[in-house]
Write an enzyme that holds these catalytic residues in place. Sequence first.
Site, PDB file in Angstrom:
ATOM      1  N   HIS A  25     -13.192   6.772 -20.149  1.00  0.00           N
ATOM      2  CA  HIS A  25     -13.144   6.889 -18.688  1.00  0.00           C
ATOM      3  C   HIS A  25     -13.401   5.528 -18.071  1.00  0.00           C
ATOM      4  CE1 HIS A  25     -17.437   6.926 -19.557  1.00  0.00           C
ATOM      5  NE2 HIS A  25     -17.621   6.464 -18.327  1.00  0.00           N
ATOM      6  N   ASP A  72     -15.479   3.960 -14.644  1.00  0.00           N
ATOM      7  CA  ASP A  72     -16.452   4.409 -13.654  1.00  0.00           C
ATOM      8  C   ASP A  72     -15.834   4.286 -12.267  1.00  0.00           C
ATOM      9  OD1 ASP A  72     -18.113   4.777 -15.796  1.00  0.00           O
ATOM     10  OD2 ASP A  72     -19.303   2.971 -15.463  1.00  0.00           O
ATOM     11  N   HIS A  75     -13.967   2.854 -21.137  1.00  0.00           N
ATOM     12  CA  HIS A  75     -15.002   2.801 -22.165  1.00  0.00           C
ATOM     13  C   HIS A  75     -15.322   4.207 -22.623  1.00  0.00           C
ATOM     14  CE1 HIS A  75     -16.925   2.817 -18.174  1.00  0.00           C
ATOM     15  NE2 HIS A  75     -17.904   3.512 -18.709  1.00  0.00           N
ATOM     16  N   ARG A 108     -29.170   9.052 -29.070  1.00  0.00           N
ATOM     17  CA  ARG A 108     -29.107   7.867 -28.224  1.00  0.00           C
ATOM     18  C   ARG A 108     -29.290   8.297 -26.785  1.00  0.00           C
ATOM     19  NH1 ARG A 108     -24.739   5.287 -25.639  1.00  0.00           N
ATOM     20  NH2 ARG A 108     -25.069   3.070 -25.332  1.00  0.00           N
TER      21      ARG A 108
HETATM   22  C1  LIG Z   1     -21.823   9.051  -8.882  1.00  0.00           C
HETATM   23  C2  LIG Z   1     -21.110   9.519  -9.864  1.00  0.00           C
HETATM   24  C3  LIG Z   1     -20.330   8.700 -10.883  1.00  0.00           C
HETATM   25  C4  LIG Z   1     -19.993   9.726 -11.925  1.00  0.00           C
HETATM   26  C5  LIG Z   1     -19.804  10.920 -11.071  1.00  0.00           C
HETATM   27  C6  LIG Z   1     -21.017  10.923 -10.161  1.00  0.00           C
HETATM   28  C7  LIG Z   1     -22.254  11.331 -10.972  1.00  0.00           C
HETATM   29  C8  LIG Z   1     -22.133  11.072 -12.450  1.00  0.00           C
HETATM   30  C9  LIG Z   1     -21.214   9.930 -12.872  1.00  0.00           C
HETATM   31  C10 LIG Z   1     -20.604  10.108 -14.263  1.00  0.00           C
HETATM   32  C11 LIG Z   1     -21.515   9.682 -15.419  1.00  0.00           C
HETATM   33  C12 LIG Z   1     -20.788   9.880 -16.759  1.00  0.00           C
HETATM   34  C13 LIG Z   1     -19.363   9.335 -16.724  1.00  0.00           C
HETATM   35  C14 LIG Z   1     -18.636   9.789 -15.441  1.00  0.00           C
HETATM   36  C15 LIG Z   1     -17.161   9.398 -15.490  1.00  0.00           C
HETATM   37  C16 LIG Z   1     -18.900  11.272 -15.270  1.00  0.00           C
HETATM   38  O1  LIG Z   1     -18.268  12.168 -15.732  1.00  0.00           O
HETATM   39  O2  LIG Z   1     -20.075  11.417 -14.511  1.00  0.00           O
HETATM   40  C17 LIG Z   1     -19.365   9.229 -14.243  1.00  0.00           C
HETATM   41  C18 LIG Z   1     -18.781   9.474 -12.851  1.00  0.00           C
HETATM   42  C19 LIG Z   1     -17.845   8.429 -12.305  1.00  0.00           C
HETATM   43  O3  LIG Z   1     -18.078   7.221 -12.367  1.00  0.00           O
HETATM   44  O4  LIG Z   1     -16.819   8.870 -11.772  1.00  0.00           O
HETATM   45  O1  LIG Z   2     -24.095   5.734 -22.597  1.00  0.00           O
HETATM   46  C1  LIG Z   2     -23.384   4.744 -22.436  1.00  0.00           C
HETATM   47  O2  LIG Z   2     -23.502   3.706 -23.112  1.00  0.00           O
HETATM   48  C2  LIG Z   2     -22.294   4.730 -21.394  1.00  0.00           C
HETATM   49  C3  LIG Z   2     -22.476   5.741 -20.307  1.00  0.00           C
HETATM   50  C4  LIG Z   2     -21.347   5.722 -19.338  1.00  0.00           C
HETATM   51  O3  LIG Z   2     -20.298   5.187 -19.564  1.00  0.00           O
HETATM   52  C5  LIG Z   2     -21.537   6.382 -18.021  1.00  0.00           C
HETATM   53  O4  LIG Z   2     -22.578   7.032 -17.790  1.00  0.00           O
HETATM   54  O5  LIG Z   2     -20.626   6.258 -17.188  1.00  0.00           O
HETATM   55 FE   LIG Z   3     -19.096   4.984 -17.735  1.00  0.00          FE
END
Ligand SMILES: C=C1C[C@]23C[C@H]1CC[C@H]2[C@@]12CCC[C@@](C)(C(=O)O1)[C@H]2[C@@H]3C(=O)O
Ligand SMILES: O=C(O)CCC(=O)C(=O)O
Ligand SMILES: [Fe+2]
Length: 358
Positions: A235, A237, A294, A304
């Site tokens: 994905h 961010d 990533h 982890r």
């Molecule tokens: C503020 C955010 C950013 C979110 C959504 C929301 C809360 C959690 C974040 C994450 C965290 C894990 C990867 C991701 C891709 C996911 O699935 O949840 C992220 C997403 C994003 O960067 O879009």
């Molecule tokens: O756990 C990690 O190293 C990456 C987590 C991540 O990519 C995310 O929370 O968006």
């Molecule tokens: Fe991420």
Amino acid sequence: MTTLSDAYRNAPLLPHHIIPLDFDSVKHVPESHSWENSDSGLLIRIQPQPPESLPIIDLADPSALNLVGQACQTWGMFQVTNHGISSALLRDVEYETGRFFSLPAKEKTKALRSPGGASGYGVARITPFFNKFMWHEGFTIVESPVDHAREVWPHAYQRFCEVMEEYQKKMKELAERLLVLILKYLGLPGEPHDLHWLPHPTSDDPFRPASCTALQLNYYPSCPNPAQAMGLAPHTDSFLLTILHQVNGTHGGLEVLKDGAGWVRVVPTEGALLVNVGDMLRIMSNDLFPSVLHRVVVDKTRHRMSLAYFYGPPMDHRLSPILAGGAPVRFRPVTVREYIEMKAKNLDDALSRVRVRS
Ligand SMILES: C=C1C[C@]23C[C@H]1CC[C@H]2[C@@]12CCC[C@@](C)(C(=O)O1)[C@H]2[C@@H]3C(=O)O
Ligand SMILES: O=C(O)CCC(=O)C(=O)O
Ligand SMILES: [Fe+2]
């Protein structure tokens, strides 16, 4: 004021897209979590490449501005030292994160995210876009975790909240400090009229609109067969910047997709924080900075944990490319809220929907 939950309300999740597997109860990777023969299965294979080390930038270095800008441009990712986050605070957040995830499944689900909500315990937000589940549990904090923490620890929620709130405060300062450097690098003109949500170096505005932020606690249990499982699927961010702290950073697990080289392992540096460019900064940089794909791979014996802090402009801010010197515009303007909604509905296609076709 619009909040992160408002943006997610229109893309509610189904219960099976919220509740994580009880990883303590399984001895094998169940079919639902085995990516081996699925579409994305090919992705799992670990590449033979040597691990890459990302640039490490000392924020006290007088040339930090250029180093940060260069790293955003080439890697979309870098590590920072002299970041101002004390090791005591890092130890506290690690401890509290561990205290939450080591609870029995039944206790953790008391803090379950609601279907249209943003905060709470659950699988990763991106889960519905893949046909297999990830070897992962998350706890998303938006501002204060108090409501969810109280459900889990009715009498002992305070310490968790204090520590997480303090960490977010420090993360916000760091994110804003980095953004001021980055926007200077992009050649932002002197008085940024529509960027009044960023702190001003000389006069801080008490009515500055609140930026949109979230803290995601990630837990990747150890896995009986890591070659079959995916910790966190590929994905990018969404927000401007993500600041990642990897707990017991030494063994890693994070990988980035590098042009021509495939998935390469990122080796964490003890004491450094990892920063990466998100889609919104990619838009603001007019595609100069990549928001890199990533993913996370899991380990057979070690679990982890990581903490990811996401920083974005206020919900109603209109994102548009900052153009220094007449380059063609690559993205059309889009508000933060619209972008988050698009991403919740379209994932990887969100960015191409705001791209201007040439
Ligand atoms: C503020 C955010 C950013 C979110 C959504 C929301 C809360 C959690 C974040 C994450 C965290 C894990 C990867 C991701 C891709 C996911 O699935 O949840 C992220 C997403 C994003 O960067 O879009
Ligand atoms: O756990 C990690 O190293 C990456 C987590 C991540 O990519 C995310 O929370 O968006
Ligand atoms: Fe991420």
